[in-house]
Design a protein around this motif. Structure first.
Motif, PDB file in Angstrom:
ATOM      1  N   GLY A 288       8.181  -9.131   4.267  1.00  0.00           N
ATOM      2  CA  GLY A 288       8.036  -8.188   5.360  1.00  0.00           C
ATOM      3  C   GLY A 288       7.418  -6.884   4.880  1.00  0.00           C
ATOM      4  O   GLY A 288       6.662  -6.859   3.902  1.00  0.00           O
ATOM      5  N   VAL A 289       7.735  -5.796   5.537  1.00  0.00           N
ATOM      6  CA  VAL A 289       7.174  -4.497   5.165  1.00  0.00           C
ATOM      7  C   VAL A 289       7.668  -4.089   3.783  1.00  0.00           C
ATOM      8  O   VAL A 289       8.847  -4.237   3.458  1.00  0.00           O
ATOM      9  CB  VAL A 289       7.530  -3.416   6.219  1.00  0.00           C
ATOM     10  CG1 VAL A 289       9.031  -3.219   6.359  1.00  0.00           C
ATOM     11  CG2 VAL A 289       6.834  -2.101   5.884  1.00  0.00           C
ATOM     12  N   THR A 290       6.765  -3.583   2.951  1.00  0.00           N
ATOM     13  CA  THR A 290       7.132  -3.106   1.612  1.00  0.00           C
ATOM     14  C   THR A 290       6.541  -1.711   1.386  1.00  0.00           C
ATOM     15  O   THR A 290       5.488  -1.386   1.918  1.00  0.00           O
ATOM     16  CB  THR A 290       6.623  -4.051   0.500  1.00  0.00           C
ATOM     17  OG1 THR A 290       5.199  -4.160   0.578  1.00  0.00           O
ATOM     18  CG2 THR A 290       7.262  -5.428   0.628  1.00  0.00           C
ATOM     19  N   VAL A 291       7.231  -0.924   0.572  1.00  0.00           N
ATOM     20  CA  VAL A 291       6.779   0.415   0.203  1.00  0.00           C
ATOM     21  C   VAL A 291       6.765   0.502  -1.317  1.00  0.00           C
ATOM     22  O   VAL A 291       7.769   0.250  -1.970  1.00  0.00           O
ATOM     23  CB  VAL A 291       7.689   1.515   0.780  1.00  0.00           C
ATOM     24  CG1 VAL A 291       7.191   2.895   0.357  1.00  0.00           C
ATOM     25  CG2 VAL A 291       7.796   1.404   2.287  1.00  0.00           C
ATOM     26  N   ASP A 292       5.612   0.846  -1.891  1.00  0.00           N
ATOM     27  CA  ASP A 292       5.478   1.019  -3.341  1.00  0.00           C
ATOM     28  C   ASP A 292       5.047   2.440  -3.648  1.00  0.00           C
ATOM     29  O   ASP A 292       4.083   2.945  -3.060  1.00  0.00           O
ATOM     30  CB  ASP A 292       4.439   0.036  -3.912  1.00  0.00           C
ATOM     31  CG  ASP A 292       4.889  -1.403  -3.792  1.00  0.00           C
ATOM     32  OD1 ASP A 292       6.064  -1.680  -4.095  1.00  0.00           O
ATOM     33  OD2 ASP A 292       4.066  -2.254  -3.398  1.00  0.00           O
ATOM     34  N   TYR A 293       5.768   3.087  -4.562  1.00  0.00           N
ATOM     35  CA  TYR A 293       5.438   4.459  -4.929  1.00  0.00           C
ATOM     36  C   TYR A 293       4.553   4.460  -6.176  1.00  0.00           C
ATOM     37  O   TYR A 293       4.744   3.674  -7.077  1.00  0.00           O
ATOM     38  CB  TYR A 293       6.723   5.241  -5.206  1.00  0.00           C
ATOM     39  CG  TYR A 293       7.541   5.480  -3.965  1.00  0.00           C
ATOM     40  CD1 TYR A 293       7.293   6.570  -3.124  1.00  0.00           C
ATOM     41  CD2 TYR A 293       8.550   4.595  -3.607  1.00  0.00           C
ATOM     42  CE1 TYR A 293       8.033   6.781  -1.979  1.00  0.00           C
ATOM     43  CE2 TYR A 293       9.314   4.804  -2.461  1.00  0.00           C
ATOM     44  CZ  TYR A 293       9.048   5.894  -1.665  1.00  0.00           C
ATOM     45  OH  TYR A 293       9.791   6.090  -0.524  1.00  0.00           O
TER      46      TYR A 293
END
Length: 293
Positions: A288-293
């Protein structure tokens, strides 16, 4: 930071506004602090200048960011889009989900996926696309008391999604207008039974049941009449070994599932028969939705 959201296929035949799953075809946005607001766009929609000036993502992001931070900052937004616009693969849901997730992430606020899903519901009243966009995998979803209630299941690596993307859209608005005002009791019972069987087949991984369970009498034939060649696409996919083949959302994409060993043959045959359409074979997306910094 970079936010990624998968494409989604909804309805899956009889599961009207209820069933959906996520496909490994992604829209990504990279966000960086900047001295002034700027937007770049690559991939799907990059030849549409209106998207830069009237960007739904920016509007939703700004609403949430200002409420969360109570300050004004400038950012550079770099969009890389793989999800075709207005083709029934959840491009609008991907924009909504990524915009809300981005606003929270830029402020360093962790948001639970269930909360993100319910915030997205304010912009997308049906849960069949936004649920797999957020959760990944296969989902059965409904709305109760303004909250999405859902059951999620990961898709196995032994299956592939095959999408046939026509060179023109079917308007969602026109697609809904094409549906009958009333349905017979027999057609209603047919869809309830097949939708129930289809959900059970996914949960129990009884893949041989998909071909029967994915039959529909509520929306597909009415919508596909707007682009009659889709009937031939569907027949070709099933004839060559697809486990199921359905209209993706309201169209115009035709979505099929196949075992890995059959997917290449089906993809090759579809490309040969329909050279003016785009044919892609992809894994399913369970993140699903992922956030990578």
């Amino acid at each position: 930071m970079k936010i990624s959201v998968p494409a989604t296929s909804a309805n899956l035949g009889p599961g009207f506004d209820t069933l959906g799953l996520a496909i490994s075809l992604h829209n990504q946005v990279s966000i960086k602090p900047s001295k002034f607001h700027s937007v770049s766009l690559k991939g799907e929609g990059s030849n549409n200048p209106v998207l830069k000036d009237n960007n739904m993502f920016i509007a939703i992001f700004n609403d949430f960011y200002h409420n969360l931070s109570n300050r004004k900052r400038h950012f550079r937004f770099e969009f890389t889009n793989e999800i075709p616009l207005s083709r029934g693969l959840g491009s609008s849901s991907a924009v909504i989900v990524s915009a809300i997730a981005s606003a929270y992430a830029i402020e360093g606020i962790e948001i639970e996926k269930e909360k993100l899903l319910n915030l997205a519901l304010a912009y997308e009243s049906h849960p069949d696309n936004i649920t797999p966009a957020v959760m990944g995998g296969f989902n059965v979803a409904t709305v109760q008391d303004n909250e999405v209630k859902f059951i999620n299941k990961n898709m196995p690596k032994s299956l592939k999604a095959i999408v046939v993307i026509p060179n023109r859209p079917i308007s969602t608005q026109l697609a809904r207008k094409a549906l009958p005002y009333k349905y017979s009791k027999d057609d209603t019972v047919f869809n309830i039974s097949h939708s129930s069987l289809l959900a059970a087949a996914f949960i129990s991984e009884d893949w041989k049941m998909l071909k029967i369970a994915s039959q529909d009498k509520v929306h597909q034939k009415y919508r596909m009449k707007q682009m009659p060649e889709l009937f031939d696409v569907q027949k070709t996919a099933l004839k060559n070994g697809a486990l199921m083949s359905t209209l993706s959302g309201s169209g115009s994409t035709l979505f099929s599932i196949a075992f890995n060993d059959d997917a290449h043959r089906i993809e090759k045959e579809l490309k040969k028969r329909f050279p003016h359409f785009k044919v892609l074979s992809r894994d399913f997306d369970n993140a699903g939705v992922t956030v990578d910094y």
